[in-house]
Design a protein around this motif. Sequence first.
Motif, short mmCIF file in Angstrom:
data_model
loop_
_atom_site.label_atom_id
_atom_site.label_comp_id
_atom_site.label_asym_id
_atom_site.label_seq_id
_atom_site.Cartn_x
_atom_site.Cartn_y
_atom_site.Cartn_z
N GLN A 1 4.92 -0.83 -7.81
CA GLN A 1 4.50 -0.20 -6.56
C GLN A 1 3.23 0.61 -6.76
O GLN A 1 2.27 0.48 -5.99
N PHE A 2 3.19 1.46 -7.79
CA PHE A 2 2.02 2.30 -8.01
C PHE A 2 0.81 1.48 -8.43
O PHE A 2 -0.32 1.79 -8.04
N GLU A 3 1.00 0.42 -9.21
CA GLU A 3 -0.12 -0.45 -9.57
C GLU A 3 -0.70 -1.13 -8.33
O GLU A 3 -1.92 -1.21 -8.18
N ARG A 4 0.16 -1.60 -7.42
CA ARG A 4 -0.32 -2.19 -6.17
C ARG A 4 -1.07 -1.16 -5.34
O ARG A 4 -2.12 -1.46 -4.76
N ASN A 5 -0.52 0.04 -5.27
CA ASN A 5 -1.17 1.09 -4.49
C ASN A 5 -2.58 1.37 -5.01
O ASN A 5 -3.51 1.54 -4.23
N LEU A 6 -2.73 1.43 -6.32
CA LEU A 6 -4.06 1.71 -6.89
C LEU A 6 -5.02 0.56 -6.62
O LEU A 6 -6.20 0.79 -6.36
N ARG A 7 -4.53 -0.67 -6.67
CA ARG A 7 -5.39 -1.81 -6.31
C ARG A 7 -5.82 -1.70 -4.85
O ARG A 7 -6.97 -1.96 -4.51
N ASN A 8 -4.89 -1.32 -3.98
CA ASN A 8 -5.23 -1.13 -2.56
C ASN A 8 -6.28 -0.05 -2.38
O ASN A 8 -7.23 -0.21 -1.60
N LEU A 9 -6.11 1.07 -3.08
CA LEU A 9 -7.06 2.17 -2.98
C LEU A 9 -8.45 1.72 -3.44
O LEU A 9 -9.45 1.99 -2.77
N LYS A 10 -8.49 1.02 -4.55
CA LYS A 10 -9.77 0.51 -5.07
C LYS A 10 -10.43 -0.40 -4.03
O LYS A 10 -11.62 -0.26 -3.74
N SER A 11 -9.66 -1.30 -3.46
CA SER A 11 -10.19 -2.23 -2.47
C SER A 11 -10.73 -1.49 -1.24
O SER A 11 -11.78 -1.84 -0.71
#
Length: 142
Positions: free
Chosen positions: A129-139
């Motif tokens: 979940q947190f890895e996905r969230n950070l990818r979303n933030l980066k995007s």
Amino acid sequence: MIELEVSVDIDAPIEEVFEFSTNNENDPTWMEEVTRVEKTSEGSVGVGSTFINYVEFMGKTFDDSHEVVEYEPNERMTIVQTTGPVPFKATYLYRSVNGGTRFSMQIEAETKGFFRVATPLVRRQLRRQFERNLRNLKSLLE
């Protein structure tokens, strides 16, 4: 006890990353599990600010109250979740790297009830979940 750290390098100024990610009202735009946020304190975000995040986690919906307990602009913010099935402390860390920002999240979570029995599963789910969230933030910020 679950302890995790995840990081991402974002090609954006540290001030921009800090401002966006510490404004909890932005959480639904980059945290897939957060469906809605309600600010329960007055004023701008800082130590003592409180929020309720409405969260979907492992097929269940929860309202999680949390409080900002540490706030150092462009360096760190720490929140403590005071309700919910997996109480946690999350520290957001910011560091300038190569003209951008390294954003890290350090999580300490305590499982209870059903989630205590499923701690290994909860750990894996939280990391994903947190890895996905950070990818979303980066995007969003690049």
